[in-house]
Design a protein around this motif. Sequence first.
Motif, PDB file in Angstrom:
ATOM      1  N   VAL A   1     -10.803 -14.819  -9.913  1.00  0.00           N
ATOM      2  CA  VAL A   1     -11.039 -13.461  -9.426  1.00  0.00           C
ATOM      3  C   VAL A   1     -11.593 -12.619 -10.571  1.00  0.00           C
ATOM      4  CG1 VAL A   1      -9.987 -11.408  -8.434  1.00  0.00           C
ATOM      5  CG2 VAL A   1      -9.207 -13.677  -7.732  1.00  0.00           C
ATOM      6  N   ASN A   2     -12.704 -11.926 -10.299  1.00  0.00           N
ATOM      7  CA  ASN A   2     -13.333 -11.071 -11.294  1.00  0.00           C
ATOM      8  C   ASN A   2     -13.186  -9.621 -10.878  1.00  0.00           C
ATOM      9  OD1 ASN A   2     -15.841  -9.533 -12.463  1.00  0.00           O
ATOM     10  ND2 ASN A   2     -15.665 -11.376 -13.705  1.00  0.00           N
ATOM     11  N   ARG A   3     -12.865  -8.748 -11.856  1.00  0.00           N
ATOM     12  CA  ARG A   3     -12.642  -7.338 -11.526  1.00  0.00           C
ATOM     13  C   ARG A   3     -13.932  -6.591 -11.195  1.00  0.00           C
ATOM     14  NH1 ARG A   3      -9.654  -4.440 -14.579  1.00  0.00           N
ATOM     15  NH2 ARG A   3      -8.558  -6.089 -15.685  1.00  0.00           N
ATOM     16  N   ASN A   4     -15.076  -7.110 -11.633  1.00  0.00           N
ATOM     17  CA  ASN A   4     -16.338  -6.399 -11.457  1.00  0.00           C
ATOM     18  C   ASN A   4     -17.129  -6.862 -10.243  1.00  0.00           C
ATOM     19  OD1 ASN A   4     -15.954  -4.866 -13.854  1.00  0.00           O
ATOM     20  ND2 ASN A   4     -16.655  -6.615 -15.064  1.00  0.00           N
ATOM     21  N   SER A   5     -17.031  -8.136  -9.898  1.00  0.00           N
ATOM     22  CA  SER A   5     -17.834  -8.656  -8.795  1.00  0.00           C
ATOM     23  C   SER A   5     -17.115  -9.841  -8.162  1.00  0.00           C
ATOM     24  CB  SER A   5     -19.222  -9.104  -9.293  1.00  0.00           C
ATOM     25  OG  SER A   5     -19.957  -9.722  -8.254  1.00  0.00           O
ATOM     26  N   ASP A   6     -17.228  -9.948  -6.843  1.00  0.00           N
ATOM     27  CA  ASP A   6     -16.644 -11.074  -6.118  1.00  0.00           C
ATOM     28  C   ASP A   6     -17.611 -12.247  -5.997  1.00  0.00           C
ATOM     29  OD1 ASP A   6     -14.363  -9.598  -5.755  1.00  0.00           O
ATOM     30  OD2 ASP A   6     -14.950  -8.855  -3.774  1.00  0.00           O
TER      31      ASP A   6
ATOM     32  N   ALA B   1      -7.106 -12.013 -15.201  1.00  0.00           N
ATOM     33  CA  ALA B   1      -7.537 -12.796 -14.032  1.00  0.00           C
ATOM     34  C   ALA B   1      -6.657 -14.022 -13.826  1.00  0.00           C
ATOM     35  CB  ALA B   1      -8.997 -13.223 -14.201  1.00  0.00           C
ATOM     36  N   PHE B   2      -6.030 -14.532 -14.900  1.00  0.00           N
ATOM     37  CA  PHE B   2      -5.165 -15.697 -14.775  1.00  0.00           C
ATOM     38  C   PHE B   2      -3.926 -15.388 -13.941  1.00  0.00           C
ATOM     39  CE2 PHE B   2      -7.784 -16.674 -18.334  1.00  0.00           C
ATOM     40  CZ  PHE B   2      -7.852 -18.057 -18.416  1.00  0.00           C
ATOM     41  N   GLY B   3      -3.512 -14.120 -13.907  1.00  0.00           N
ATOM     42  CA  GLY B   3      -2.322 -13.743 -13.169  1.00  0.00           C
ATOM     43  C   GLY B   3      -2.600 -13.002 -11.878  1.00  0.00           C
ATOM     44  N   SER B   4      -3.830 -13.069 -11.378  1.00  0.00           N
ATOM     45  CA  SER B   4      -4.165 -12.373 -10.140  1.00  0.00           C
ATOM     46  C   SER B   4      -3.437 -13.003  -8.957  1.00  0.00           C
ATOM     47  CB  SER B   4      -5.678 -12.426  -9.898  1.00  0.00           C
ATOM     48  OG  SER B   4      -6.000 -11.900  -8.620  1.00  0.00           O
ATOM     49  N   PRO B   5      -2.809 -12.206  -8.089  1.00  0.00           N
ATOM     50  CA  PRO B   5      -2.124 -12.788  -6.918  1.00  0.00           C
ATOM     51  C   PRO B   5      -3.058 -13.556  -5.991  1.00  0.00           C
ATOM     52  CG  PRO B   5      -1.482 -10.491  -7.264  1.00  0.00           C
ATOM     53  CD  PRO B   5      -2.643 -10.744  -8.175  1.00  0.00           C
ATOM     54  N   LYS B   6      -4.361 -13.267  -6.034  1.00  0.00           N
ATOM     55  CA  LYS B   6      -5.302 -13.978  -5.166  1.00  0.00           C
ATOM     56  C   LYS B   6      -5.551 -15.400  -5.634  1.00  0.00           C
ATOM     57  CE  LYS B   6      -7.841  -9.822  -3.741  1.00  0.00           C
ATOM     58  NZ  LYS B   6      -9.178  -9.164  -3.678  1.00  0.00           N
ATOM     59  N   ALA B   7      -5.531 -15.619  -6.937  1.00  0.00           N
ATOM     60  CA  ALA B   7      -5.785 -16.958  -7.475  1.00  0.00           C
ATOM     61  C   ALA B   7      -5.042 -17.077  -8.803  1.00  0.00           C
ATOM     62  CB  ALA B   7      -7.279 -17.211  -7.647  1.00  0.00           C
ATOM     63  N   ARG B   8      -3.715 -17.104  -8.728  1.00  0.00           N
ATOM     64  CA  ARG B   8      -2.897 -17.182  -9.938  1.00  0.00           C
ATOM     65  C   ARG B   8      -2.919 -18.613 -10.470  1.00  0.00           C
ATOM     66  NH1 ARG B   8       1.385 -15.062  -8.005  1.00  0.00           N
ATOM     67  NH2 ARG B   8       1.070 -12.937  -8.773  1.00  0.00           N
ATOM     68  N   LEU B   9      -3.181 -18.752 -11.760  1.00  0.00           N
ATOM     69  CA  LEU B   9      -3.293 -20.074 -12.368  1.00  0.00           C
ATOM     70  C   LEU B   9      -1.996 -20.853 -12.238  1.00  0.00           C
ATOM     71  CD1 LEU B   9      -4.799 -22.187 -14.034  1.00  0.00           C
ATOM     72  CD2 LEU B   9      -4.111 -20.947 -16.099  1.00  0.00           C
ATOM     73  N   MET B  10      -0.861 -20.199 -12.439  1.00  0.00           N
ATOM     74  CA  MET B  10       0.414 -20.908 -12.372  1.00  0.00           C
ATOM     75  C   MET B  10       0.679 -21.440 -10.979  1.00  0.00           C
ATOM     76  SD  MET B  10       2.768 -21.969 -14.236  1.00  0.00           S
ATOM     77  CE  MET B  10       4.309 -22.824 -13.942  1.00  0.00           C
ATOM     78  N   ASP B  11       0.364 -20.665  -9.948  1.00  0.00           N
ATOM     79  CA  ASP B  11       0.545 -21.129  -8.579  1.00  0.00           C
ATOM     80  C   ASP B  11      -0.348 -22.325  -8.273  1.00  0.00           C
ATOM     81  OD1 ASP B  11       2.368 -19.111  -8.243  1.00  0.00           O
ATOM     82  OD2 ASP B  11       0.956 -17.732  -7.294  1.00  0.00           O
ATOM     83  N   ILE B  12      -1.560 -22.311  -8.802  1.00  0.00           N
ATOM     84  CA  ILE B  12      -2.477 -23.432  -8.582  1.00  0.00           C
ATOM     85  C   ILE B  12      -1.933 -24.706  -9.217  1.00  0.00           C
ATOM     86  CG2 ILE B  12      -4.777 -24.306  -9.149  1.00  0.00           C
ATOM     87  CD1 ILE B  12      -5.797 -21.429  -8.948  1.00  0.00           C
ATOM     88  N   ILE B  13      -1.396 -24.592 -10.427  1.00  0.00           N
ATOM     89  CA  ILE B  13      -0.870 -25.768 -11.120  1.00  0.00           C
ATOM     90  C   ILE B  13       0.351 -26.330 -10.408  1.00  0.00           C
ATOM     91  CG2 ILE B  13       0.226 -26.531 -13.260  1.00  0.00           C
ATOM     92  CD1 ILE B  13      -1.591 -24.635 -14.775  1.00  0.00           C
ATOM     93  N   VAL B  14       1.290 -25.467 -10.025  1.00  0.00           N
ATOM     94  CA  VAL B  14       2.510 -25.932  -9.365  1.00  0.00           C
ATOM     95  C   VAL B  14       2.189 -26.548  -8.008  1.00  0.00           C
ATOM     96  CG1 VAL B  14       4.717 -25.191  -8.393  1.00  0.00           C
ATOM     97  CG2 VAL B  14       3.970 -24.300 -10.591  1.00  0.00           C
ATOM     98  N   GLU B  15       1.263 -25.946  -7.272  1.00  0.00           N
ATOM     99  CA  GLU B  15       0.890 -26.494  -5.965  1.00  0.00           C
ATOM    100  C   GLU B  15       0.236 -27.864  -6.122  1.00  0.00           C
ATOM    101  OE1 GLU B  15       0.796 -26.471  -1.855  1.00  0.00           O
ATOM    102  OE2 GLU B  15       1.758 -25.052  -3.237  1.00  0.00           O
ATOM    103  N   ALA B  16      -0.587 -28.036  -7.160  1.00  0.00           N
ATOM    104  CA  ALA B  16      -1.215 -29.342  -7.398  1.00  0.00           C
ATOM    105  C   ALA B  16      -0.186 -30.390  -7.788  1.00  0.00           C
ATOM    106  CB  ALA B  16      -2.282 -29.208  -8.481  1.00  0.00           C
TER     107      ALA B  16
END
Length: 338
Positions: free
Chosen positions: A272-277, A83-98
């Motif tokens: 992002v969770n694989r089982n439920s949104d 989930a940390f690398g999901s394109p919908k909410a990637r952790l690295m993208d969140i950190i760099v954008e912040a």
Amino acid sequence: MKKKILFVLTGLGFSLVSQGQVGNLNNSTTPVQEKEPPIDGYVIKSDVANRKVIPYAPIRQTDVAFSKRVWREIDLREKMNQAFGSPKARLMDIIVEAIKNGELTAYDPTSTKNDPNGDSFKNILPIDQVLARLGGDSVLVEQYNENNEVVGSHYEKRDWSGESVLKFRIKEDWIFDKQRSVFEPRIIGIAPLITPQIPGVDAFSATPQSPGASNVDPFDPFAVQASGEVTEANQPPVVTPVNSFGPQVDATPAFWIYFPEARHVLVNKEVVNRNSDATGLSYDDVFMKRLFSSYIIKQSNPDDLRIKDYITDDIDRLLESERIKKALMDYEQDLWSY
């Protein structure tokens, strides 16, 4: 008359119900104006966006009966960490954008005199150096004429994607608070790991240089050697020896961020969770509730040694990591008697 009154009341009730659902359920029948875009779905997810960070319980220095610093790594290729690398909410993208927006401060991981380990948050890393470390800075592009001569050059911005980051390093303290009788971890910092590109490292391989070489071992005295003239087709293969002692490139931190500061950003970013949104979990929840898989690479010790410094085998390193985890859990269990 009674039927007319009942009909009016029924219509009024339906109108009130429909007005009450306007905020969540999109029942629009008229063209939507640009100022009011349609709702993407049937429920507005506003709970995560409006959350506030729950502060830590205060701890006095005199109440800390035990403390142990631990460094661990999170591998995004593990199933629990995908989930940390999901394109919908990637952790690295969140950190760099912040960091770009000035919401987070990046710290230099380079070892210096005032910061030997590079993870004490002493030296601030500017945003241009952050992008340069990630490979997202500008690149020089040369222009050629018809004679293959350089006639000019210009800089072009190189795009960067967070999918290239596969590991994160965490520095945390395990603390036993005797005032509250609680043994808990508190994350101090998070660092994305990148692998430096060193020229010549990929040259250590063992591949035959001649595609038409035979399978005869030239060093075997009992092997049947090919008769006739030595040609390109039957000459023994030239094999580049494998250098098992060649340079081993390890992933290193690109920068460090201070986790108590990052919590104010991560608390409003849904995972992002694989089982439920409809899980409603934020990245702050994931770290605070320890909903990730990791392995220990170092614990505080007098010699400041990492596990790789005194154990060479990879499997033995994982076993040592599990031993350290168990030692921390055993400390908590040994505090109580049943």
